[in-house]
Design an enzyme around this catalytic site. Structure first.
Site, short mmCIF file in Angstrom:
data_model
loop_
_atom_site.label_atom_id
_atom_site.label_comp_id
_atom_site.label_asym_id
_atom_site.label_seq_id
_atom_site.Cartn_x
_atom_site.Cartn_y
_atom_site.Cartn_z
N GLU A 87 -22.04 41.30 23.02
CA GLU A 87 -22.35 42.45 22.15
C GLU A 87 -23.72 42.16 21.56
OE1 GLU A 87 -20.51 45.08 21.78
OE2 GLU A 87 -18.69 44.40 22.76
N GLY A 146 -24.57 38.83 19.09
CA GLY A 146 -25.82 38.34 18.51
C GLY A 146 -27.00 39.01 19.17
N GLY A 147 -28.15 38.35 19.10
CA GLY A 147 -29.38 38.94 19.60
C GLY A 147 -29.55 38.75 21.10
N GLY A 171 -28.53 35.71 23.68
CA GLY A 171 -27.64 36.15 24.76
C GLY A 171 -28.15 35.72 26.13
N CYS A 231 -26.15 46.43 14.15
CA CYS A 231 -26.46 46.67 15.56
C CYS A 231 -26.46 48.15 15.91
CB CYS A 231 -25.48 45.92 16.45
SG CYS A 231 -23.77 46.36 16.13
P1 NAD Z 1 -28.48 35.39 16.79
O1 NAD Z 1 -28.53 35.73 18.23
O2 NAD Z 1 -29.63 34.72 16.18
O3 NAD Z 1 -27.22 34.45 16.48
C1 NAD Z 1 -25.90 34.86 16.78
C2 NAD Z 1 -25.03 33.62 16.88
O4 NAD Z 1 -25.45 32.87 18.02
C3 NAD Z 1 -25.14 32.66 15.71
O5 NAD Z 1 -23.87 32.09 15.44
C4 NAD Z 1 -26.10 31.60 16.21
O6 NAD Z 1 -25.95 30.36 15.56
C5 NAD Z 1 -25.65 31.52 17.67
N1 NAD Z 1 -26.64 30.96 18.58
C6 NAD Z 1 -28.00 31.06 18.52
N2 NAD Z 1 -28.54 30.41 19.56
C7 NAD Z 1 -27.52 29.91 20.30
C8 NAD Z 1 -27.45 29.12 21.48
N3 NAD Z 1 -28.53 28.73 22.13
N4 NAD Z 1 -26.23 28.79 21.95
C9 NAD Z 1 -25.12 29.20 21.31
N5 NAD Z 1 -25.13 29.90 20.18
C10 NAD Z 1 -26.31 30.27 19.68
O7 NAD Z 1 -28.13 36.76 16.03
P2 NAD Z 1 -28.06 37.05 14.48
O8 NAD Z 1 -29.46 37.05 13.95
O9 NAD Z 1 -27.02 36.22 13.80
O10 NAD Z 1 -27.49 38.55 14.52
C11 NAD Z 1 -28.29 39.65 14.73
C12 NAD Z 1 -28.19 40.17 16.15
O11 NAD Z 1 -26.83 40.42 16.50
C13 NAD Z 1 -28.90 41.50 16.31
O12 NAD Z 1 -29.63 41.52 17.50
C14 NAD Z 1 -27.75 42.49 16.37
O13 NAD Z 1 -28.05 43.69 17.02
C15 NAD Z 1 -26.71 41.71 17.07
N6 NAD Z 1 -25.38 42.28 16.80
C16 NAD Z 1 -24.75 42.97 17.78
C17 NAD Z 1 -23.51 43.56 17.52
C18 NAD Z 1 -22.77 44.32 18.58
O14 NAD Z 1 -21.56 44.48 18.43
N7 NAD Z 1 -23.41 44.79 19.63
C19 NAD Z 1 -22.94 43.44 16.27
C20 NAD Z 1 -23.65 42.75 15.28
C21 NAD Z 1 -24.86 42.16 15.57
#
Ligand code: NAD
Length: 473
Positions: free
Chosen positions: A245, A225-226, A230, A279
């Protein structure tokens, strides 16, 4: 659709609507999980691990092979649900589904290669009579948290190796795209996975995230995620393993000896795949001065041919962003950059969640489209004429997932491969290339640890040493 808790598919009165971002039509609802659901999942997962850790490698692999076959049989059903709940076109969704089949097959194959080693205990005085080895043991309960942009295959990248390793797993899929993940869990159960081995909690990360993340029954968090989420998760995780990731702002160097057509076509596709919500999507194009004007004109011309719109039509090349709010954010970032001096070469417009593919140049260093992860269909061109300087610019931002260079010169390629600060360098491909079994992950804010089935299996298992003291030897 429902959650899977302690072997039961359950619903809740409080629901989350899953909308198609193209027309905001309602696809389905999922329960909004609460603190009691999280506790049920945690307790059941701890019990589930007592089952999974005793399953043989053969049984684990057979379940995964069967699941892969079932997904392949239902490829069109999976692809359609991905294309509806996410930003992806049906073509992109079909590709994601067939990659998911491969991810699950590779997980099953890697289950058979979880190896240990003998240990030379006699390599230090006092160990003469000792003999032993280590083998790799499942880590326990893995918490898998996944993003919206690859709603199926990034879930498979966590569930496949977690199951292959003999772990129990709790899945918290992205709030906006939970449906294909739920279908994957249904298929795994149909393929013979004991229901106690997997818990599926749907809901808002901000509501149920902390309770899941902080719980001591969880031994590893595998998060994609973001960066902001993270950091929040890392601060609350306590003593457990964390795999992250995260995002990037992928740089691609196009050197003066590049294959022009290859570079243009790869970079246009890499910039606008999944409406730029990728990503490893191309964000910064550092183009050699000698070919800059030709590259720019070809790149802009190809971008202008892009067909955007209805994701379910075969001819559509790019769909909407995940929400209108996200599209408005990207539109604003483009406007801010233009206000600060950037030139918009094409695009910049928006209709609902559909953001036009956008190309910018002369972007000031302080513009967000330059220094933050855009995660949208916009890409910047920069003029470079010195390789050291191009590499320095590529490395200047606090991310480092994949980087790329187009060149026909072996020394230029090697220099870039050695000096670009990131988790992988693609030569004569854009950053948007990933083989699911390669080690995948980043440095700096792009992440911690590596995925890619063999590598995920290392992360999701722990070595256990066995040492025999044999005084009679
Ligand atoms: P996000 O960080 O908003 O959410 C990702 C997940 O985390 C979701 O399931 C969300 O509900 C959960 N989440 C959010 N806050 C949380 C918390 N406090 N505790 C636990 N879980 C929580 O990301 P997004 O908008 O869904 O995805 C986009 C991001 O993911 C971009 O930054 C992208 O670069 C990254 N990404 C990275 C990779 C990689 O392999 N490096 C792959 C795909 C996406």
């Amino acid at each position: 659709m429902k959650m899977l808790l302690d072997g039961n598919w359950v619903d809740r009165d409080e629901k989350i609507e899953v909308l198609d971002p193209f027309d905001n039509s309602l696809i389905d609802t999922v329960p909004s999980g609460n603190d009691r659901d999280v506790e049920t999942a945690l307790a059941a997962a701890a019990r589930g691990f007592q089952i999974t850790k005793k399953m043989t490698v053969y049984d684990r692999a057979q379940i995964l092979f069967r699941a892969a076959r079932l997904i392949e049989e239902r490829l069109e059903e999976f692809a359609t649900i991905i294309a509806r709940e996410s930003s992806k076109t049906i073509g992109e969704a079909r590709k994601e589904t067939s990659r998911c089949v491969n991810t699950i097959i590779c997980s099953a194959e890697e289950a058979k290669r979880i190896l240990g080693e003998t240990i030379p205990f006699d390599s230090f005085p006092g160990g003469e009579k000792r003999r032993g080895f280590y083998y790799r043991f499942p880590i326990g309960v893995v918490l898998a948290i996944t993003p919206f942009n690859d709603p199926l295959n990034l879930v498979a990248h966590k569930l496949g190796p977690a199951i292959a390793a003999g772990n129990a797993v709790i899945l918290k899929p992205a709030t906006v795209t939970p449906l294909s993940a739920i279908m994957l869990v249904e298929v795994l159960i149909e393929a013979g996975l004991p229901p106690q081995a997997i818990q599926l909690v749907t809901g808002y990360g901000s509501v149920i995230g902390d309770q899941l993340v902080a719980d001591e029954r969880v031994r590893m968090i595998s998060f994609t995620g973001g960066v902001e989420a993270g950091k929040h998760i890392a601060a609350r995780a306590g003593i457990k393993k964390i795999g992250m990731e995260l995002g990037s702002d992928s740089p691609v160097i196009v050197w003066k000896d590049a294959d022009m057509q290859l570079a243009v076509e790869s970079c246009v596709s890499g910039a606008f795949w999944a409406a730029g919500q990728n990503c490893i999507g191309v964000q910064r194009l550092l183009v050699h001065d000698d070919i800059y004007d030709e590259f720019k004109s070809n790149f802009v011309a190809l971008t202008k041919t892009y067909k955007i719109g209805d994701k379910l039509k075969d001819e559509t090349q790019m769909g909407p962003m995940i929400t209108e709010t996200e599209a408005k954010r990207v539109e604003q970032w483009v406007k801010d950059a233009a206000g600060a001096g950037a030139a918009v070469l094409t695009g910049g417009g928006r209709k609902g969640a559909l953001m036009e593919p956008t190309v910018l140049e002369n972007v000031p260093a302080e513009a967000k489209v330059h220094c933050e992860e855009v995660f949208g269909p916009t890409v910047n061109l920069y003029r470079v004429d010195d390789l050291d300087n191009a590499i320095e610019q590529a490395n200047a931002l606090p991310y480092g997932l994949l980087a790329a260079i187009f060149t026909r010169d072996i020394e230029t390629a090697f220099k870039a491969a050695y000096e670009l600060d990131c988790g992988g360098v693609m030569i004569n491909d854009s950053t948007d290339y990933r083989l699911d079994s390669m080690p995948f992950g980043g440095v700096k804010y792009s992440g911690l640890g590596r995925e890619g089935l063999k590598f995920s299996l290392q992360e999701m298992t722990e070595p256990k040493v066995v040492c025999f003291n044999l005084p009679g030897m």
